[in-house]
Enzyme design. Structure first.
Site, PDB file in Angstrom:
ATOM      1  CG  HIS A 134      -1.932  -1.112   1.221  1.00  0.00           C
ATOM      2  ND1 HIS A 134      -3.122  -1.064   0.537  1.00  0.00           N
ATOM      3  CD2 HIS A 134      -1.888  -2.319   1.825  1.00  0.00           C
ATOM      4  CE1 HIS A 134      -3.783  -2.205   0.719  1.00  0.00           C
ATOM      5  NE2 HIS A 134      -3.050  -2.981   1.501  1.00  0.00           N
ATOM      6  CG  ASN A 163      -7.618  -4.628   0.803  1.00  0.00           C
ATOM      7  OD1 ASN A 163      -6.885  -3.659   0.970  1.00  0.00           O
ATOM      8  ND2 ASN A 163      -7.249  -5.860   1.101  1.00  0.00           N
TER       9      ASN A 163
END
Length: 697
Positions: A81, A154
């Protein structure tokens, strides 16, 4: 040469923001440039030297501080990320969950809670692009009255693995290959698919990752999920299992794979720019907040284990109850101070929200804290303004440490203490009633390193996902697997993956084998035989939401002499439908329309290809079209719009350009005589066109 006073007049000053953070702003006339410790600087142009041409002196503390700070401007990027974009906003509760939780953020209807939301790609580094085929992070920090709540999820509701023990292996496999340092931000390579083939539990997530969900059109047009199963606890400490959902009000939209690749070249910051510009123009992204609630008995009755993060709870079995909304309405003031330094921890939960025994979640509870200590370099990262609790003060007896910014008072740095009884500062005390309490889970089993038998079914949910997709989406998914496996050099890895796919769906496996021009291998033996579940239309992307231009962008390609009435009509119709309009011209200075009016351009043709827009309109004059026929960028502009299934509106003078680009008539090719007729096809993709423009598996 500027005088010292003139230089000082241009210097920044500092101001304190609403959250207590400091900002640099335009200076007041008497502001002075200083060191970080407030010492006024007389010369910011030259280092201190022993003579005009002599060596620089070690005593030049101004130079050393400036260079040293520059040397340390970058902090270690996140392992995963790393590439993120973020925005501020608020969460508003619309329906109380007071029957199942005591968390105030979920019980006080109408209360608006400040939030900071970070979106991200997973596999690539901070310098990668926005549009690879990848999972997208959807992390929400809510500054509640009872401390920060970080809902770290997510855009896909399941994950690759069941146990956090395998997380380092998963990430190592999908990252750049260790010997060669590439590919960057891509899963199409040997090591990743080797891991996938050897770990059948990844199969369900692979279905999602190879679907159009992994190439979203915009952060504003994707769902968010908490992924793991959590618990809610009410005042009586009664527990309810919960799954968290964010559903975009703009609906779901993806890109085409070829389009995503070309966007990466045209604008590597495409999704970052999209989010920023939408908020700047007041088109605030919004999501519904929903929950799926289950009692222990209801969870036990399901044919799968809800503690298994590779499983999804179909909303047809457990409906999503919408209880709030999320609105993003302010861009960060500084990318590094906020977006880059934001630290999200699954362990940040207010009283009334608790964890389940999900073994992936249990590992995340340690991993995130440890990661932030490494990235931000101090146990005091919670004092950084973007991470600081805002809905309530944080107060404890922890002291000192690197980058300590508070100045604690008194002698008490331990608890319990009796100093308050003697007139001194005693410090905060625990709150047995209102403080965080964990669910009283009975534990009487033997310590083991084993998976529960209920985790053994690796294919039923993958089958459910594939068979729930529309025919178009199934073709895209199969084609994506063919593309990825075509990049895999070791044939045995491809064979192993195809053998596993036969447990998902025979047609899918056959399509992949045909796309690779390989024989279909024997089916692999599953740990548990997959079962058929009723298809879940809620798992689709295409047709899940009504077609709309809201949040979308339309490009009007114009030339000198274009009909001003047509340009005005298209702009009016698109904006009335909620879309944004960008004027694209051969040159950035714009054009002169048929009525002599000068029209400014928002982008130059060569630098603003049609992949950056959701539909295009060609408002050309006859002479202008003749010139564009000599320009490959113009042909590409039209051809790509057609190939990417977008609506194309055109004036009759633009017909030669359509012909050169190979555009064939269909419902999405509309003459601009009536601009409103262009809005309808511009609101969606022309899926019926796809068989004419590409071969799919």
């Amino acid at each position: 040469m500027a005088t010292a006073n003139e230089r000082a007049a241009r210097a920044p000053t500092t101001a304190v923001g609403a959250g207590g953070e400091t900002h640099q702003s335009a200076s007041a006339p008497d502001a002075r440039l200083t060191t970080n410790h407030g010492v006024p600087i007389s010369d910011n142009q030259n280092s201190l030297k022993g003579g005009r041409r002599g060596p620089t002196l070690l005593e030049d503390f101004v130079l050393r501080e400036k260079i040293q700070h520059f040397d340390h401007e970058r902090i270690p990027e996140r392992i995963v990320h790393a590439r993120g974009s973020a925005a501020h906003g608020f969460f508003e509760l619309t329906e109380s969950l007071g029957d199942v939780t005591r968390a105030k953020v979920l019980t006080e209807v109408g209360e608006k809670t400040e939030v900071f939301v970070r979106f991200s790609t997973v596999a690539g580094g901070a310098g990668s692009v926005d549009t690879p085929r990848d999972v997208r992070g959807f992390a929400v920090k809510l500054y509640t009255k009872e401390g920060n709540w970080d809902l770290v999820g997510n855009n896909i509701p399941v994950f690759f693995i069941q146990d956090a023990m395998k997380f380092p292996d998963l990430v190592h496999s999908v990252k750049m290959e260790a010997d060669r340092g590439y590919p960057q931000a891509a899963s199409a390579h040997d090591t990743f698919w080797d891991f996938v083939g050897l770990m059948p539990e990844t199969t369900h997530m692979i279905m999602w990752a190879m679907s159009d969900r992994a190439i979203p059109r915009s952060f504003r047009m994707m769902e968010g999920f908490g992924v793991n199963t959590f618990r809610l606890l009410n005042d009586a400490d009664e527990a309810t299992f919960v799954k968290f959902h964010w559903r975009p009000k703009l609906g779901l939209q993806s890109t085409c794979w070829d389009e995503a690749v070309k966007i990466a070249g045209a604008d590597p910051d495409y999704q970052r720019r999209d989010l920023h510009e939408a908020i700047e123009r007041g088109d605030f992204p919004e999501w519904e907040f929903g929950v799926q609630l289950l009692s222990q008995q209801e969870a036990d009755a399901l044919p799968f284990d809800i503690l298994d993060a590779t499983k999804v709870i179909p909303e047809e079995l457990v409906p999503i109850r919408v209880v709030g909304r999320l609105v993003l309405n302010r861009n960060p003031d500084n990318f590094f101070a906020e977006t880059e330094q934001a630290a999200f921890l699954p362990t940040n939960v207010p009283p009334g929200i608790d964890f389940s025994e999900d073994p992936l979640l249990q590992g995340r509870l340690f991993s995130y804290q440890d990661t932030q200590l490494s990235r931000l370099g101090t146990v005091n990262f919670h004092q950084i303004p973007i991470n600081r609790a805002k809905g309530c003060p944080f107060q404890n007896l922890q002291r000192d440490g690197k980058m300590q910014t508070q100045v604690p008072q008194g002698r008490a740095n331990y608890e319990p203490n009796s100093l308050a009884e003697h007139g001194e500062i005693g410090g905060p005390r625990e709150d047995p009633e209102g403080g965080f309490r964990s669910f009283a889970l009975p534990l009487e089993e033997t310590k083991v390193r084993l998976r529960a038998e209920t985790f053994a079914d690796h294919y039923s949910h993958a089958r459910l996902f594939y068979r729930s997709q529309s025919a178009v989406e199934q073709a895209h998914l199969a084609s994506a697997i063919v593309f990825e496996l075509s990049k895999v050099e070791i044939e045995a890895i491809r064979v192993r993956v195809m053998a596993n796919l036969r447990n998902v769906d025979e047609d899918l496996a056959a399509r992949v084998a045909a796309g690779l021009n390989m024989e279909l291998p024997p089916k692999s033996k599953p740990a548990a035989e997959p079962t058929d579940m009723a298809p879940s239309p809620g798992l689709r992307l295409i047709d899940k939401y009504p077609a709309t231009l809201k949040g979308r962008a339309v490009a009007i390609l114009v030339t000198d002499g274009a009909d001003s009435g047509v340009v005005d009509d298209v702009r009016t119709a698109v904006e009335a439908a909620g879309g944004a309009v960008k004027v694209i011209a051969p040159k950035i200075g714009g054009v002169t329309l048929s009525d002599g009016v000068a029209l400014k351009a928002d982008g130059q043709l060569a630098g603003s290809p049609s992949v950056l827009f959701d539909a295009v309109a060609l408002a050309l004059s006859e002479e202008g079209c003749a010139e564009l026929l000599k320009e490959s960028a113009a042909t590409d502009f039209v051809q790509n719009a057609f190939v990417h299934l977008k609506a194309i509106g055109f004036t009759p003078q633009a017909k030669p350009l359509l012909d050169k680009a190979g555009v064939e008539p269909d419902a999405g090719i509309v003459e601009l005589g009536a601009a409103k007729s262009f809005v309808v096809p511009a609101s969606t993709r022309q899926w019926d066109r796809e068989p004419k423009v590409r071969l799919l598996a």
